[in-house]
Design a protein around this motif. Structure first.
Motif, mmCIF file in Angstrom:
data_model
loop_
_atom_site.group_PDB
_atom_site.id
_atom_site.type_symbol
_atom_site.label_atom_id
_atom_site.label_comp_id
_atom_site.label_asym_id
_atom_site.label_seq_id
_atom_site.Cartn_x
_atom_site.Cartn_y
_atom_site.Cartn_z
ATOM 1 N N THR A 30 5.828 -1.833 3.704
ATOM 2 C CA THR A 30 6.088 -0.525 3.118
ATOM 3 C C THR A 30 4.823 -0.073 2.411
ATOM 4 O OG1 THR A 30 6.818 -1.436 1.011
ATOM 5 C CG2 THR A 30 8.499 -1.145 2.732
ATOM 6 N N GLN A 31 4.766 1.189 2.024
ATOM 7 C CA GLN A 31 3.617 1.663 1.250
ATOM 8 C C GLN A 31 3.499 0.896 -0.059
ATOM 9 O OE1 GLN A 31 4.083 5.916 0.822
ATOM 10 N NE2 GLN A 31 3.082 6.335 2.778
ATOM 11 N N GLU A 32 4.634 0.566 -0.659
ATOM 12 C CA GLU A 32 4.637 -0.177 -1.929
ATOM 13 C C GLU A 32 4.074 -1.585 -1.752
ATOM 14 O OE1 GLU A 32 7.251 3.199 -2.226
ATOM 15 O OE2 GLU A 32 7.119 1.587 -0.741
ATOM 16 N N GLN A 33 4.287 -2.187 -0.596
ATOM 17 C CA GLN A 33 3.753 -3.521 -0.328
ATOM 18 C C GLN A 33 2.284 -3.472 0.087
ATOM 19 O OE1 GLN A 33 6.667 -4.398 2.694
ATOM 20 N NE2 GLN A 33 7.808 -5.806 1.361
ATOM 21 N N PHE A 34 1.938 -2.425 0.808
ATOM 22 C CA PHE A 34 0.583 -2.297 1.349
ATOM 23 C C PHE A 34 -0.439 -1.901 0.280
ATOM 24 C CE2 PHE A 34 -2.430 0.691 3.650
ATOM 25 C CZ PHE A 34 -3.216 -0.310 4.210
ATOM 26 N N ALA A 35 -0.049 -0.994 -0.631
ATOM 27 C CA ALA A 35 -0.987 -0.436 -1.619
ATOM 28 C C ALA A 35 -1.743 -1.498 -2.416
ATOM 29 C CB ALA A 35 -0.253 0.526 -2.549
ATOM 30 N N PRO A 36 -1.077 -2.480 -3.035
ATOM 31 C CA PRO A 36 -1.838 -3.467 -3.818
ATOM 32 C C PRO A 36 -2.763 -4.335 -2.978
ATOM 33 C CG PRO A 36 0.490 -4.089 -3.664
ATOM 34 C CD PRO A 36 0.370 -2.700 -3.138
ATOM 35 N N LYS A 37 -2.457 -4.472 -1.704
ATOM 36 C CA LYS A 37 -3.304 -5.299 -0.833
ATOM 37 C C LYS A 37 -4.655 -4.642 -0.557
ATOM 38 C CE LYS A 37 0.591 -7.496 1.596
ATOM 39 N NZ LYS A 37 0.304 -8.879 1.152
ATOM 40 N N VAL A 38 -4.689 -3.303 -0.660
ATOM 41 C CA VAL A 38 -5.956 -2.595 -0.440
ATOM 42 C C VAL A 38 -6.546 -2.054 -1.739
ATOM 43 C CG1 VAL A 38 -5.532 -1.998 1.969
ATOM 44 C CG2 VAL A 38 -4.665 -0.498 0.163
ATOM 45 N N GLY A 39 -5.868 -2.320 -2.859
ATOM 46 C CA GLY A 39 -6.407 -1.921 -4.153
ATOM 47 C C GLY A 39 -6.219 -0.458 -4.495
ATOM 48 N N TYR A 40 -5.253 0.187 -3.868
ATOM 49 C CA TYR A 40 -4.971 1.592 -4.150
ATOM 50 C C TYR A 40 -3.560 1.721 -4.714
ATOM 51 C CZ TYR A 40 -8.909 4.119 -2.008
ATOM 52 O OH TYR A 40 -10.133 4.657 -1.737
ATOM 53 N N SER A 41 -3.278 2.854 -5.363
ATOM 54 C CA SER A 41 -1.921 3.120 -5.820
ATOM 55 C C SER A 41 -1.092 3.619 -4.646
ATOM 56 C CB SER A 41 -1.926 4.177 -6.927
ATOM 57 O OG SER A 41 -2.313 5.433 -6.403
ATOM 58 N N VAL A 42 0.231 3.562 -4.785
ATOM 59 C CA VAL A 42 1.125 4.049 -3.726
ATOM 60 C C VAL A 42 0.899 5.543 -3.451
ATOM 61 C CG1 VAL A 42 3.536 4.401 -3.059
ATOM 62 C CG2 VAL A 42 2.846 2.267 -4.178
ATOM 63 N N PRO A 43 0.790 6.404 -4.477
ATOM 64 C CA PRO A 43 0.543 7.822 -4.190
ATOM 65 C C PRO A 43 -0.747 8.066 -3.414
ATOM 66 C CG PRO A 43 1.300 7.560 -6.443
ATOM 67 C CD PRO A 43 1.023 6.184 -5.924
ATOM 68 N N MET A 44 -1.783 7.248 -3.687
ATOM 69 C CA MET A 44 -3.043 7.440 -2.966
ATOM 70 C C MET A 44 -2.923 7.014 -1.516
ATOM 71 S SD MET A 44 -6.026 6.511 -5.679
ATOM 72 C CE MET A 44 -6.220 7.496 -7.165
ATOM 73 N N VAL A 45 -2.211 5.896 -1.277
ATOM 74 C CA VAL A 45 -1.965 5.478 0.105
ATOM 75 C C VAL A 45 -1.194 6.573 0.838
ATOM 76 C CG1 VAL A 45 -0.675 3.863 1.556
ATOM 77 C CG2 VAL A 45 -2.089 2.994 -0.309
ATOM 78 N N ALA A 46 -0.188 7.134 0.168
ATOM 79 C CA ALA A 46 0.593 8.215 0.777
ATOM 80 C C ALA A 46 -0.292 9.411 1.109
ATOM 81 C CB ALA A 46 1.726 8.633 -0.160
ATOM 82 N N SER A 47 -1.200 9.743 0.205
ATOM 83 C CA SER A 47 -2.103 10.877 0.443
ATOM 84 C C SER A 47 -3.001 10.634 1.653
ATOM 85 C CB SER A 47 -2.967 11.132 -0.805
ATOM 86 O OG SER A 47 -2.195 11.633 -1.865
ATOM 87 N N ILE A 48 -3.479 9.412 1.788
ATOM 88 C CA ILE A 48 -4.330 9.077 2.938
ATOM 89 C C ILE A 48 -3.532 9.156 4.231
ATOM 90 C CG2 ILE A 48 -5.587 7.183 4.065
ATOM 91 C CD1 ILE A 48 -6.534 6.333 1.255
ATOM 92 N N GLU A 49 -2.326 8.605 4.221
ATOM 93 C CA GLU A 49 -1.503 8.625 5.434
ATOM 94 C C GLU A 49 -1.080 10.051 5.811
ATOM 95 O OE1 GLU A 49 1.763 5.916 5.254
ATOM 96 O OE2 GLU A 49 0.468 4.151 5.311
ATOM 97 N N GLN A 50 -0.997 10.925 4.828
ATOM 98 C CA GLN A 50 -0.634 12.329 5.089
ATOM 99 C C GLN A 50 -1.847 13.179 5.450
ATOM 100 O OE1 GLN A 50 1.327 13.416 1.450
ATOM 101 N NE2 GLN A 50 2.957 11.898 1.759
ATOM 102 N N GLY A 51 -3.035 12.572 5.435
ATOM 103 C CA GLY A 51 -4.249 13.308 5.787
ATOM 104 C C GLY A 51 -4.758 14.212 4.701
ATOM 105 N N ARG A 52 -4.389 13.920 3.437
ATOM 106 C CA ARG A 52 -4.794 14.775 2.321
ATOM 107 C C ARG A 52 -5.956 14.197 1.517
ATOM 108 N NH1 ARG A 52 -1.810 15.523 -1.723
ATOM 109 N NH2 ARG A 52 -0.344 13.796 -1.525
#
Length: 277
Positions: free
Chosen positions: A34-56
């Motif tokens: 999930t985004q919540e599981q993935f975010a800490p593995k790459v050192g980003y917050s969940v909202p930032m991962v979401a922004s990247i996946e949304q192309g923002r």
């Protein structure tokens, strides 16, 4: 607090950013994360991962490498990153620093010219953009506003990051916009100052010489304890990771924090400035 995109605006995106976001999302789901599981593995917050996946949001080089490694993406994420277009609303010479900001565990800012960009309300920033020379088009103003608001989101999305701001008193007293806009701006700073991870200190006009007379500067520490410094002039910016230069600027910043008003006294002065508007 102003965490939303300015009214009437939408985040700038591009087909390459959208495509990259889709690639990351597909490989993340393939990995069963999930985004919540993935975010800490790459050192980003969940909202930032979401922004990247949304192309923002334009991903940093560090994100690309971490995502490639964590998701075992066969080089596809790296390949997709090669086709990303430049982030709208950012000067080319500022991009590298903008990529580092979301990764900071420590971020120090000294500003002597205006309200620090990460603190600026949309109304305050709009005034600066509208009065800039050479003049900007309406589309460019909107693009810059969206980017500035998105950059400022790190103040709320990374609550464990330590932020310190030292601002010259005259930069806060300079009424670059209407009294209403300036009052809103001061309230915005006061609200951020209530967060336990954000310190705001004012360098009083009564202070004669101080260690920041050389100009604005920013210092940043990443999770792997690497330090970077950034200094900016008119139309130019310089990013440095040279230990000697960074150490020299750290010493100056430490002296400025000692020379500025305390956090508590700074709150009092901010309220005084607001009351005088």
């Amino acid at each position: 607090m102003t965490d939303d995109v300015p009214k009437g605006s939408a985040p700038e995106t591009s087909e390459s950013l959208k495509a990259f976001g889709e690639v990351v999302k597909v490989f993340r789901k393939r990995a069963g994360l999930t985004q919540e599981q993935f975010a800490p593995k790459v050192g980003y917050s969940v909202p930032m991962v979401a922004s990247i996946e949304q192309g923002r949001r334009l991903p940093s080089k560090g994100f690309v490498e971490k995502a490639e490694e964590v998701l075992d993406a066969f080089g596809v994420i790296r390949a997709a990153a090669k086709h990303l277009t430049r982030r709208a609303g950012l000067a080319k010479w500022f991009e590298e620093w903008a990529e580092l900001e979301p990764l900071a565990v420590t971020l120090y800012t000294f500003e002597s010219r205006m309200v620090p960009e990460l603190f600026q309300t949309p109304a305050y920033a709009r005034t600066l953009f509208e009065k800039q020379i050479p003049a900007m088009s309406d589309d460019k103003i909107e693009s810059n506003l969206v980017t500035r608001v998105e950059r400022a989101s790190i103040l709320t999305e990374r609550p464990e990051t330590i932020y310190s701001f030292v601002v010259e008193e005259h930069a806060l007293r300079r009424q670059v916009a209407s009294a209403e806009v300036m009052r809103e701006q001061i309230d915005h700073i006061l609200a951020f100052g209530e967060r336990r991870n954000i310190d705001v200190q004012i360098m009083p006009q009564s202070r004669g010489y101080h260690a920041g007379l050389g100009g604005p500067l920013c210092l940043l520490e990443t999770e792997d304890n690497a330090w970077y410094a950034y200094c900016e002039g008119q139309g130019t910016g310089q990013l440095s990771s040279d230990p000697k230069e960074v150490s020299m600027l750290q010493q100056r910043y430490a002296r400025m924090r000692a020379q500025a008003l305390s956090v508590e006294a700074s709150v009092g002065l901010l309220r005084e400035i607001r009351g005088a508007l």
